[in-house]
Design a protein around this motif. Structure first.
Motif, PDB file in Angstrom:
ATOM      1  N   ARG A  32       0.779  -1.255  -0.323  1.00 27.17           N
ATOM      2  CA  ARG A  32      -0.177   0.010   0.004  1.00 27.17           C
ATOM      3  C   ARG A  32       0.959   1.127   0.013  1.00 27.17           C
ATOM      4  O   ARG A  32       1.630   1.455   0.955  1.00 27.17           O
ATOM      5  CB  ARG A  32      -0.967   0.153   1.171  1.00 27.17           C
ATOM      6  CG  ARG A  32      -2.074  -0.814   1.143  1.00 27.17           C
ATOM      7  CD  ARG A  32      -3.249  -0.473   2.046  1.00 27.17           C
ATOM      8  NE  ARG A  32      -2.720  -0.536   3.694  1.00 27.17           N
ATOM      9  CZ  ARG A  32      -3.525  -0.255   4.520  1.00 27.17           C
ATOM     10  NH1 ARG A  32      -4.827   0.187   4.368  1.00 27.17           N
ATOM     11  NH2 ARG A  32      -3.098  -0.265   5.688  1.00 27.17           N
ATOM     12  N   MET A  62      -7.131  -8.975   5.843  1.00 32.89           N
ATOM     13  CA  MET A  62      -8.035  -7.775   6.019  1.00 32.89           C
ATOM     14  C   MET A  62      -8.519  -7.176   4.885  1.00 32.89           C
ATOM     15  O   MET A  62      -7.704  -7.016   3.906  1.00 32.89           O
ATOM     16  CB  MET A  62      -7.090  -6.667   6.839  1.00 32.89           C
ATOM     17  CG  MET A  62      -6.272  -7.075   8.347  1.00 32.89           C
ATOM     18  SD  MET A  62      -7.421  -7.874   9.558  1.00 32.89           S
ATOM     19  CE  MET A  62      -7.584  -6.154  10.314  1.00 32.89           C
ATOM     20  N   ALA A  88      -9.770  -3.745   3.845  1.00 32.26           N
ATOM     21  CA  ALA A  88      -9.918  -2.522   4.469  1.00 32.26           C
ATOM     22  C   ALA A  88     -10.378  -1.363   3.284  1.00 32.26           C
ATOM     23  O   ALA A  88     -11.467  -1.364   3.238  1.00 32.26           O
ATOM     24  CB  ALA A  88      -8.649  -2.138   5.100  1.00 32.26           C
ATOM     25  N   GLY A 134      -6.512   4.132   6.904  1.00 33.48           N
ATOM     26  CA  GLY A 134      -6.683   2.741   6.261  1.00 33.48           C
ATOM     27  C   GLY A 134      -6.868   1.653   7.232  1.00 33.48           C
ATOM     28  O   GLY A 134      -6.538   0.285   6.650  1.00 33.48           O
ATOM     29  N   TYR A 135      -6.886   1.879   8.397  1.00 34.80           N
ATOM     30  CA  TYR A 135      -7.144   0.734   9.300  1.00 34.80           C
ATOM     31  C   TYR A 135      -8.568   0.401   9.529  1.00 34.80           C
ATOM     32  O   TYR A 135      -9.349   1.186   9.876  1.00 34.80           O
ATOM     33  CB  TYR A 135      -6.074   0.798  10.781  1.00 34.80           C
ATOM     34  CG  TYR A 135      -4.681   0.590  10.482  1.00 34.80           C
ATOM     35  CD1 TYR A 135      -4.298  -0.497  10.718  1.00 34.80           C
ATOM     36  CD2 TYR A 135      -4.259   1.549  10.102  1.00 34.80           C
ATOM     37  CE1 TYR A 135      -3.060  -0.859  10.620  1.00 34.80           C
ATOM     38  CE2 TYR A 135      -2.711   1.421   9.897  1.00 34.80           C
ATOM     39  CZ  TYR A 135      -2.217   0.156  10.232  1.00 34.80           C
ATOM     40  OH  TYR A 135      -0.805  -0.068   9.865  1.00 34.80           O
ATOM     41  N   ILE A 136      -8.844  -1.069   9.803  1.00 32.61           N
ATOM     42  CA  ILE A 136     -10.244  -1.337  10.311  1.00 32.61           C
ATOM     43  C   ILE A 136     -10.520  -1.018  11.828  1.00 32.61           C
ATOM     44  O   ILE A 136      -9.763  -1.264  12.495  1.00 32.61           O
ATOM     45  CB  ILE A 136     -10.268  -2.908   9.945  1.00 32.61           C
ATOM     46  CG1 ILE A 136     -10.354  -2.980   8.467  1.00 32.61           C
ATOM     47  CG2 ILE A 136     -11.710  -3.354  10.735  1.00 32.61           C
ATOM     48  CD1 ILE A 136     -10.575  -4.426   7.571  1.00 32.61           C
ATOM     49  N   GLY A 145      -5.361  -4.273  14.434  1.00 32.90           N
ATOM     50  CA  GLY A 145      -4.325  -3.537  14.301  1.00 32.90           C
ATOM     51  C   GLY A 145      -3.709  -4.242  12.812  1.00 32.90           C
ATOM     52  O   GLY A 145      -4.363  -4.475  11.993  1.00 32.90           O
ATOM     53  N   ASP A 146      -2.286  -4.311  12.789  1.00 27.26           N
ATOM     54  CA  ASP A 146      -1.667  -4.519  11.404  1.00 27.26           C
ATOM     55  C   ASP A 146      -1.538  -6.051  11.411  1.00 27.26           C
ATOM     56  O   ASP A 146      -0.734  -6.640  12.097  1.00 27.26           O
ATOM     57  CB  ASP A 146      -0.252  -4.014  11.134  1.00 27.26           C
ATOM     58  CG  ASP A 146       0.232  -3.962   9.729  1.00 27.26           C
ATOM     59  OD1 ASP A 146       0.554  -3.150   9.172  1.00 27.26           O
ATOM     60  OD2 ASP A 146       0.442  -5.432   9.665  1.00 27.26           O
ATOM     61  N   ALA A 147      -2.272  -6.752  10.534  1.00 28.20           N
ATOM     62  CA  ALA A 147      -2.212  -8.295  10.787  1.00 28.20           C
ATOM     63  C   ALA A 147      -1.043  -9.006  10.166  1.00 28.20           C
ATOM     64  O   ALA A 147      -0.448  -9.775  11.142  1.00 28.20           O
ATOM     65  CB  ALA A 147      -3.269  -8.838   9.644  1.00 28.20           C
ATOM     66  N   GLY A 148      -0.262  -8.137   9.347  1.00 32.93           N
ATOM     67  CA  GLY A 148       1.139  -8.823   9.052  1.00 32.93           C
ATOM     68  C   GLY A 148       2.119  -8.676  10.322  1.00 32.93           C
ATOM     69  O   GLY A 148       2.793  -9.469  10.708  1.00 32.93           O
TER      70      GLY A 148
HETATM   71  N1  URA Z   1      -4.541  -4.049   7.029  1.00 30.40           N
HETATM   72  C1  URA Z   1      -4.098  -4.577   8.403  1.00 30.40           C
HETATM   73  O1  URA Z   1      -3.312  -5.331   8.592  1.00 30.40           O
HETATM   74  N2  URA Z   1      -4.964  -3.963   9.135  1.00 30.40           N
HETATM   75  C2  URA Z   1      -6.074  -3.111   9.193  1.00 30.40           C
HETATM   76  O2  URA Z   1      -6.822  -2.683  10.118  1.00 30.40           O
HETATM   77  C3  URA Z   1      -6.135  -2.708   7.723  1.00 30.40           C
HETATM   78  C4  URA Z   1      -5.292  -3.277   6.580  1.00 30.40           C
END
Ligand code: URA
Length: 212
Positions: free
Chosen positions: A107, A136, A138, A195-197, A202-205
């Motif tokens: 992104r 995610m 998003a 751009g976060y849900i 949080g950040d899944a990766g």
């Molecule tokens: N990607 C993520 O890892 N978390 C989000 O909340 C949105 C995009």
């Protein structure tokens, strides 16, 4: 539970319970990964309910019989890198013979647009069903771009599997690809300005790979 024509909420209690555990900020990477594996297996199990089967003749120790087996070329799990890879182990534990494709997208932090840096799919895609996986959904930008590239290979069908999404992501993906069914364990409240849900996880990766 079917929400609309091409949107399915996987509301099995085990799926919901495990999702609640991974949302907690104090869940460690080790536990997060393990739970994502378990969630992915359960979700893929639900998603493959309508896989076509054909009857074949086999011999039991006592007699011959006609019995169903999965029909057609092997299913493809198409992972949107990198977080999509977190879904693969669980998915492959349910469908071990599946093929795996990868789409590398990142992104752009300013525009949130998806930029492709890698694309590799199995052969004979026109004969295969594809499940695109990304934890995610998003903004929908990565999913839309990945599905566009995969569609160019004319697979038999495409489904999209995510752990979490939000109304903005669903709308964007449905607008771009109304023919692709979305399967998710939750439709959260909203997308943040970054751009976060929300409330999300949080950040899944980062949470899968411990890179925060
Ligand atoms: N990607 C993520 O890892 N978390 C989000 O909340 C949105 C995009």
């Amino acid at each position: 539970m079917q929400i609309d024509k091409n949107l399915f909420l996987l509301d099995h209690p085990l799926i919901q319970h495990k999702l609640s555990l991974i949302r907690r900020k104090d869940t460690s990477s080790i536990l997060f990964r393990q739970l994502v594996n378990e969630l992915s297996s359960l979700m893929v199990y639900e998603l493959t309910r309508d896989m076509p089967t054909q009857l074949v003749q086999i011999e039991t120790p006592l007699e011959s019989m006609m019995t169903p087996v999965i029909d057609g070329k092997k299913l493809v799990f198409a992972s949107i890198l990198r977080a999509g890879n977190g879904i693969l182990d669980g998915a492959l534990s349910v469908v071990p013979g599946a093929r795996v494709g990868h789409v590398g997208l990142y992104r752009d932090p300013d525009t949130l647009k998806a930029i492709e840096y890698y694309f590799k799919m199995p052969s004979n895609m026109h004969e295969r069903d594809v499940i695109v996986v990304d934890p995610m959904l998003a903004t929908g930008n990565s999913a839309i771009a990945a599905i566009e590239r995969i569609k160019a290979l004319k697979p038999r069908s495409i489904k999209f599997l995510c752990l979490l999404t939000c109304p903005e992501g669903v709308l964007a993906l449905q607008k771009a690809h109304p023919d692709v069914a979305i399967y998710t364990a939750s439709i959260d409240r909203q997308l943040s300005d970054h751009g976060y849900i929300l409330p999300g996880l949080g950040d899944a990766g980062d949470r899968i790979y411990g890179t925060k």
